[in-house]
Enzyme design. Structure first.
Site, PDB file in Angstrom:
ATOM      1  N   GLU A  82      79.912 -35.400 -16.839  1.00 44.18           N
ATOM      2  CA  GLU A  82      79.920 -36.870 -16.807  1.00 44.18           C
ATOM      3  C   GLU A  82      80.737 -37.442 -17.958  1.00 44.18           C
ATOM      4  O   GLU A  82      81.349 -38.503 -17.829  1.00 44.18           O
ATOM      5  CB  GLU A  82      78.472 -37.390 -16.791  1.00 44.18           C
ATOM      6  CG  GLU A  82      77.856 -37.160 -15.414  1.00 44.18           C
ATOM      7  CD  GLU A  82      76.404 -36.757 -15.403  1.00 44.18           C
ATOM      8  OE1 GLU A  82      75.695 -36.963 -16.405  1.00 44.18           O
ATOM      9  OE2 GLU A  82      75.957 -36.205 -14.373  1.00 44.18           O
TER      10      GLU A  82
ATOM     11  N   GLY B 150      73.615 -33.277  -9.536  1.00 52.18           N
ATOM     12  CA  GLY B 150      72.947 -34.440  -8.973  1.00 52.18           C
ATOM     13  C   GLY B 150      73.079 -34.579  -7.462  1.00 52.18           C
ATOM     14  O   GLY B 150      72.712 -35.598  -6.894  1.00 52.18           O
TER      15      GLY B 150
ATOM     16  N   LYS C  52      70.000 -37.262 -19.552  1.00 54.43           N
ATOM     17  CA  LYS C  52      71.069 -38.232 -19.253  1.00 54.43           C
ATOM     18  C   LYS C  52      70.627 -39.639 -19.695  1.00 54.43           C
ATOM     19  O   LYS C  52      70.035 -39.769 -20.760  1.00 54.43           O
ATOM     20  CB  LYS C  52      71.441 -38.161 -17.769  1.00 54.43           C
ATOM     21  CG  LYS C  52      71.763 -36.730 -17.341  1.00 54.43           C
ATOM     22  CD  LYS C  52      72.404 -36.627 -16.002  1.00 54.43           C
ATOM     23  CE  LYS C  52      72.654 -35.160 -15.703  1.00 54.43           C
ATOM     24  NZ  LYS C  52      73.421 -34.955 -14.479  1.00 54.43           N
TER      25      LYS C  52
ATOM     26  N   HIS D  63      80.254 -32.185 -21.167  1.00 53.11           N
ATOM     27  CA  HIS D  63      79.515 -32.363 -19.906  1.00 53.11           C
ATOM     28  C   HIS D  63      80.403 -33.065 -18.876  1.00 53.11           C
ATOM     29  O   HIS D  63      81.209 -33.934 -19.208  1.00 53.11           O
ATOM     30  CB  HIS D  63      78.240 -33.181 -20.156  1.00 53.11           C
ATOM     31  CG  HIS D  63      77.361 -33.215 -18.945  1.00 53.11           C
ATOM     32  ND1 HIS D  63      77.563 -34.101 -17.923  1.00 53.11           N
ATOM     33  CD2 HIS D  63      76.318 -32.424 -18.573  1.00 53.11           C
ATOM     34  CE1 HIS D  63      76.666 -33.870 -16.969  1.00 53.11           C
ATOM     35  NE2 HIS D  63      75.903 -32.858 -17.343  1.00 53.11           N
TER      36      HIS D  63
ATOM     37  N   SER E 248      71.888 -29.209  -9.890  1.00 53.97           N
ATOM     38  CA  SER E 248      70.823 -29.221  -8.887  1.00 53.97           C
ATOM     39  C   SER E 248      69.848 -28.041  -9.011  1.00 53.97           C
ATOM     40  O   SER E 248      69.388 -27.497  -8.010  1.00 53.97           O
ATOM     41  CB  SER E 248      71.405 -29.301  -7.474  1.00 53.97           C
ATOM     42  OG  SER E 248      72.029 -30.562  -7.292  1.00 53.97           O
TER      43      SER E 248
ATOM     44  N   GLU F 279      78.588 -25.635 -14.788  1.00 56.79           N
ATOM     45  CA  GLU F 279      77.980 -26.664 -13.937  1.00 56.79           C
ATOM     46  C   GLU F 279      79.041 -27.194 -12.980  1.00 56.79           C
ATOM     47  O   GLU F 279      79.822 -28.091 -13.355  1.00 56.79           O
ATOM     48  CB  GLU F 279      77.478 -27.834 -14.795  1.00 56.79           C
ATOM     49  CG  GLU F 279      76.468 -27.432 -15.846  1.00 56.79           C
ATOM     50  CD  GLU F 279      75.670 -28.637 -16.308  1.00 56.79           C
ATOM     51  OE1 GLU F 279      74.464 -28.659 -16.042  1.00 56.79           O
ATOM     52  OE2 GLU F 279      76.241 -29.557 -16.901  1.00 56.79           O
TER      53      GLU F 279
ATOM     54  N   ASN G   3      68.411 -31.953 -19.589  1.00 54.24           N
ATOM     55  CA  ASN G   3      69.342 -33.031 -19.943  1.00 54.24           C
ATOM     56  C   ASN G   3      68.821 -34.308 -19.285  1.00 54.24           C
ATOM     57  O   ASN G   3      68.898 -34.458 -18.071  1.00 54.24           O
ATOM     58  CB  ASN G   3      70.737 -32.666 -19.415  1.00 54.24           C
ATOM     59  CG  ASN G   3      71.743 -33.779 -19.574  1.00 54.24           C
ATOM     60  OD1 ASN G   3      71.474 -34.776 -20.238  1.00 54.24           O
ATOM     61  ND2 ASN G   3      72.908 -33.605 -18.968  1.00 54.24           N
TER      62      ASN G   3
HETATM   63  P1  PGA Z   1      71.300 -32.106 -12.195  1.00 57.14           P
HETATM   64  O1  PGA Z   1      72.211 -32.254 -13.503  1.00 57.14           O
HETATM   65  O2  PGA Z   1      70.294 -31.018 -12.489  1.00 57.14           O
HETATM   66  O3  PGA Z   1      70.678 -33.444 -11.980  1.00 57.14           O
HETATM   67  O4  PGA Z   1      72.211 -31.696 -11.086  1.00 57.14           O
HETATM   68  C1  PGA Z   1      72.542 -31.153 -14.299  1.00 57.14           C
HETATM   69  C2  PGA Z   1      73.428 -31.570 -15.442  1.00 57.14           C
HETATM   70  O5  PGA Z   1      74.260 -32.472 -15.258  1.00 57.14           O
HETATM   71  O6  PGA Z   1      73.321 -31.039 -16.574  1.00 57.14           O
END
Ligand code: PGA
Length: 235
Positions: free
Chosen positions: A89, A162, A8, A87, A192, A156, A6
Protein backbone atom coordinates in the site's frame (compact mmCIF):
# COMPACT_ATOMS: atom_id res chain seq x y z
CA UNK A 1 8.09 -18.70 13.36
CA UNK A 2 6.93 -15.08 13.25
CA UNK A 3 3.24 -14.20 13.42
CA UNK A 4 2.64 -10.52 12.66
CA UNK A 5 -0.50 -8.38 12.60
CA UNK A 6 -0.69 -5.28 10.40
CA UNK A 7 -3.62 -3.16 11.58
CA UNK A 8 -3.23 -0.68 8.68
CA UNK A 9 -5.61 2.29 9.21
CA UNK A 10 -7.72 0.42 11.76
CA UNK A 11 -8.02 0.30 15.55
CA UNK A 12 -7.68 3.46 17.61
CA UNK A 13 -5.14 3.87 20.38
CA UNK A 14 -7.76 2.77 22.91
CA UNK A 15 -8.69 -0.30 20.86
CA UNK A 16 -5.04 -1.14 20.27
CA UNK A 17 -4.33 -0.99 24.00
CA UNK A 18 -7.30 -3.28 24.72
CA UNK A 19 -6.22 -5.68 21.97
CA UNK A 20 -2.68 -5.91 23.31
CA UNK A 21 -3.92 -6.41 26.86
CA UNK A 22 -6.26 -9.21 25.80
CA UNK A 23 -3.61 -10.82 23.63
CA UNK A 24 -1.00 -10.86 26.39
CA UNK A 25 -3.59 -12.38 28.72
CA UNK A 26 -4.22 -15.23 26.26
CA UNK A 27 -0.63 -16.03 25.26
CA UNK A 28 1.12 -18.99 26.83
CA UNK A 29 4.86 -18.62 27.33
CA UNK A 30 6.14 -18.48 23.78
CA UNK A 31 9.09 -20.51 22.63
CA UNK A 32 10.13 -20.46 19.01
CA UNK A 33 7.23 -18.19 18.06
CA UNK A 34 7.63 -14.42 17.82
CA UNK A 35 4.63 -12.09 17.74
CA UNK A 36 4.63 -8.64 16.14
CA UNK A 37 1.81 -6.09 16.11
CA UNK A 38 1.89 -3.05 13.80
CA UNK A 39 -0.73 -0.46 14.87
CA UNK A 40 -1.47 2.84 13.11
CA UNK A 41 1.08 5.58 13.96
CA UNK A 42 -1.30 7.39 16.32
CA UNK A 43 -2.03 4.10 18.10
CA UNK A 44 1.58 3.31 18.97
CA UNK A 45 1.81 2.48 22.64
CA UNK A 46 4.71 1.67 24.94
CA UNK A 47 4.26 -2.04 25.41
CA UNK A 48 6.05 -4.63 27.49
CA UNK A 49 5.07 -8.21 26.89
CA UNK A 50 5.59 -11.12 24.55
CA UNK A 51 4.09 -9.30 21.56
CA UNK A 52 6.46 -6.73 20.12
CA UNK A 53 4.88 -3.54 18.82
CA UNK A 54 6.29 -2.10 15.61
CA UNK A 55 5.63 0.81 13.24
CA UNK A 56 3.88 0.45 9.90
CA UNK A 57 5.86 3.37 8.54
CA UNK A 58 8.00 6.35 9.46
CA UNK A 59 10.00 8.97 7.61
CA UNK A 60 13.72 8.20 7.33
CA UNK A 61 14.85 11.08 9.54
CA UNK A 62 15.30 11.62 13.25
CA UNK A 63 12.95 14.65 13.07
CA UNK A 64 12.56 17.69 10.83
CA UNK A 65 10.28 19.42 8.32
CA UNK A 66 8.30 16.48 6.94
CA UNK A 67 4.67 17.50 7.43
CA UNK A 68 2.38 14.63 8.25
CA UNK A 69 5.18 12.17 8.91
CA UNK A 70 6.67 10.75 12.09
CA UNK A 71 10.40 10.25 12.56
CA UNK A 72 12.84 8.27 14.64
CA UNK A 73 12.29 10.35 17.80
CA UNK A 74 8.59 9.48 17.72
CA UNK A 75 9.35 5.78 17.53
CA UNK A 76 12.01 6.02 20.22
CA UNK A 77 9.48 7.61 22.56
CA UNK A 78 7.58 4.30 22.55
CA UNK A 79 10.63 2.04 22.40
CA UNK A 80 9.75 0.91 18.85
CA UNK A 81 12.55 -1.04 17.19
CA UNK A 82 10.76 -2.87 14.41
CA UNK A 83 9.22 -1.44 11.24
CA UNK A 84 7.49 -2.45 8.03
CA UNK A 85 9.21 -1.10 4.90
CA UNK A 86 7.98 -1.39 1.30
CA UNK A 87 4.43 -2.51 2.03
CA UNK A 88 2.32 -2.80 -1.11
CA UNK A 89 0.00 0.00 0.00
CA UNK A 90 2.97 2.32 0.52
CA UNK A 91 4.26 1.40 -2.94
CA UNK A 92 1.00 1.40 -4.90
CA UNK A 93 -1.40 3.67 -3.03
CA UNK A 94 1.12 6.18 -1.63
CA UNK A 95 3.53 5.87 -4.57
CA UNK A 96 6.78 5.31 -2.72
CA UNK A 97 9.46 4.51 -5.28
CA UNK A 98 12.07 1.79 -4.91
CA UNK A 99 14.61 4.59 -4.32
CA UNK A 100 12.48 6.04 -1.47
CA UNK A 101 12.04 2.58 -0.03
CA UNK A 102 15.74 1.75 -0.19
CA UNK A 103 16.52 5.06 1.60
CA UNK A 104 14.04 4.16 4.31
CA UNK A 105 15.55 0.70 4.61
CA UNK A 106 19.07 2.16 4.95
CA UNK A 107 17.99 4.67 7.58
CA UNK A 108 16.29 2.11 9.80
CA UNK A 109 19.10 -0.37 9.25
CA UNK A 110 21.61 2.24 10.42
CA UNK A 111 19.44 2.68 13.49
CA UNK A 112 19.42 -1.03 14.24
CA UNK A 113 15.73 -1.73 13.59
CA UNK A 114 14.29 -5.10 12.73
CA UNK A 115 12.92 -4.51 9.23
CA UNK A 116 10.04 -6.48 7.79
CA UNK A 117 10.58 -5.69 4.16
CA UNK A 118 7.57 -6.34 1.91
CA UNK A 119 7.60 -7.32 -1.73
CA UNK A 120 4.93 -8.67 -4.04
CA UNK A 121 3.80 -8.70 -7.65
CA UNK A 122 0.59 -7.27 -9.13
CA UNK A 123 -1.80 -9.58 -10.97
CA UNK A 124 -0.60 -8.44 -14.42
CA UNK A 125 2.89 -9.70 -13.54
CA UNK A 126 1.70 -12.95 -12.00
CA UNK A 127 -0.18 -13.65 -15.23
CA UNK A 128 3.11 -13.49 -17.14
CA UNK A 129 4.39 -16.52 -15.23
CA UNK A 130 6.99 -17.50 -12.67
CA UNK A 131 10.09 -16.06 -14.37
CA UNK A 132 8.43 -12.67 -14.82
CA UNK A 133 7.22 -12.75 -11.22
CA UNK A 134 10.67 -13.54 -9.84
CA UNK A 135 12.27 -10.88 -12.04
CA UNK A 136 9.73 -8.34 -10.73
CA UNK A 137 10.34 -9.33 -7.12
CA UNK A 138 14.08 -8.92 -7.64
CA UNK A 139 13.53 -5.31 -8.74
CA UNK A 140 11.89 -4.73 -5.36
CA UNK A 141 15.05 -5.96 -3.67
CA UNK A 142 17.23 -3.44 -5.51
CA UNK A 143 19.32 -1.34 -3.14
CA UNK A 144 18.42 -3.53 -0.16
CA UNK A 145 21.24 -5.03 1.91
CA UNK A 146 20.15 -8.66 2.03
CA UNK A 147 22.93 -9.48 4.47
CA UNK A 148 21.39 -7.25 7.17
CA UNK A 149 20.96 -9.54 10.16
CA UNK A 150 17.65 -8.00 11.28
CA UNK A 151 15.98 -8.27 7.89
CA UNK A 152 12.85 -10.35 7.41
CA UNK A 153 11.23 -10.38 3.95
CA UNK A 154 7.45 -10.63 3.61
CA UNK A 155 6.20 -11.94 0.29
CA UNK A 156 2.75 -10.42 -0.23
CA UNK A 157 1.29 -10.67 -3.73
CA UNK A 158 -0.55 -7.39 -4.39
CA UNK A 159 -3.56 -9.24 -5.81
CA UNK A 160 -3.86 -11.36 -2.67
CA UNK A 161 -3.87 -8.46 -0.19
CA UNK A 162 -7.33 -7.80 1.18
CA UNK A 163 -8.95 -9.73 -1.67
CA UNK A 164 -9.71 -13.07 -0.08
CA UNK A 165 -7.62 -14.67 -2.84
CA UNK A 166 -4.40 -16.50 -2.07
CA UNK A 167 -1.85 -18.30 -4.21
CA UNK A 168 -2.01 -22.07 -3.95
CA UNK A 169 0.25 -23.65 -1.36
CA UNK A 170 2.42 -24.90 -4.21
CA UNK A 171 2.73 -21.41 -5.65
CA UNK A 172 3.72 -19.99 -2.26
CA UNK A 173 6.31 -22.71 -1.76
CA UNK A 174 7.75 -22.22 -5.26
CA UNK A 175 8.17 -18.47 -4.82
CA UNK A 176 9.47 -18.72 -1.25
CA UNK A 177 11.92 -21.41 -2.23
CA UNK A 178 13.26 -19.20 -5.03
CA UNK A 179 13.38 -16.17 -2.72
CA UNK A 180 15.28 -18.18 -0.11
CA UNK A 181 17.91 -18.89 -2.72
CA UNK A 182 18.03 -15.23 -3.85
CA UNK A 183 17.84 -13.53 -0.47
CA UNK A 184 18.73 -16.17 2.14
CA UNK A 185 16.59 -14.52 4.83
CA UNK A 186 13.56 -15.35 6.97
CA UNK A 187 10.44 -15.19 4.82
CA UNK A 188 6.88 -14.40 5.81
CA UNK A 189 3.88 -14.90 3.57
CA UNK A 190 1.14 -12.25 3.57
CA UNK A 191 -2.07 -11.67 1.62
CA UNK A 192 -5.50 -12.88 2.78
CA UNK A 193 -4.12 -15.05 5.57
CA UNK A 194 -7.04 -16.12 7.77
CA UNK A 195 -7.64 -18.55 10.59
CA UNK A 196 -8.60 -21.26 8.10
CA UNK A 197 -5.46 -21.12 5.92
CA UNK A 198 -2.72 -19.86 8.25
CA UNK A 199 -1.64 -23.28 9.51
CA UNK A 200 -1.23 -24.87 6.09
CA UNK A 201 0.75 -21.85 4.89
CA UNK A 202 3.03 -21.83 7.93
CA UNK A 203 3.64 -25.57 7.55
CA UNK A 204 5.29 -25.02 4.16
CA UNK A 205 9.03 -25.69 4.45
CA UNK A 206 10.18 -22.27 3.21
CA UNK A 207 7.65 -20.19 5.14
CA UNK A 208 8.92 -18.71 8.42
CA UNK A 209 5.70 -17.02 9.41
CA UNK A 210 2.81 -14.84 8.29
CA UNK A 211 1.96 -11.14 8.05
CA UNK A 212 -1.77 -10.77 8.56
CA UNK A 213 -3.96 -7.74 7.86
CA UNK A 214 -7.74 -7.93 8.13
CA UNK A 215 -7.62 -11.51 9.44
CA UNK A 216 -5.86 -10.27 12.59
CA UNK A 217 -8.18 -7.39 13.50
CA UNK A 218 -10.06 -9.59 15.96
CA UNK A 219 -7.73 -10.64 18.74
CA UNK A 220 -9.19 -14.15 19.01
CA UNK A 221 -8.42 -14.79 15.34
CA UNK A 222 -4.84 -13.56 15.67
CA UNK A 223 -4.45 -15.67 18.78
CA UNK A 224 -5.72 -18.71 16.89
CA UNK A 225 -3.00 -18.21 14.25
CA UNK A 226 -0.34 -17.83 16.94
CA UNK A 227 -1.59 -21.10 18.41
CA UNK A 228 -1.23 -22.73 14.99
CA UNK A 229 2.36 -21.51 14.84
CA UNK A 230 3.04 -23.00 18.28
CA UNK A 231 1.98 -26.45 17.08
CA UNK A 232 4.24 -26.43 14.01
CA UNK A 233 7.60 -28.07 14.46
CA UNK A 234 10.13 -27.66 11.68
CA UNK A 235 13.46 -29.45 11.62
P1 PGA B 1 -4.59 -8.85 4.34
O1 PGA B 1 -3.35 -7.85 4.34
O2 PGA B 1 -4.26 -9.96 5.31
O3 PGA B 1 -5.77 -8.04 4.75
O4 PGA B 1 -4.70 -9.39 2.95
C1 PGA B 1 -2.03 -8.30 4.51
C2 PGA B 1 -1.06 -7.15 4.45
O5 PGA B 1 -1.30 -6.21 3.68
O6 PGA B 1 -0.04 -7.13 5.17
Amino acid sequence: MIVAANFKTNLTRLETGEYLGELEGMLPKLEGVEVRVFPASSSLVPHKGQAVVGAQNAYPAKSGAFTGEIGLVHLEEFGIETILVGHSERRHVLHESQVDIAKKFDFFKENGFEIIYCIGEPLSVKEQGLDATLAYLQTQLEGIDLSYAKLVVAYEPVWAIGSGLTPTLEEIETIHDALKRIAGVKLLYGGSVKTDNAKAIMELPSVDGVLVGSGALKVENFFSMINDAITIKKG
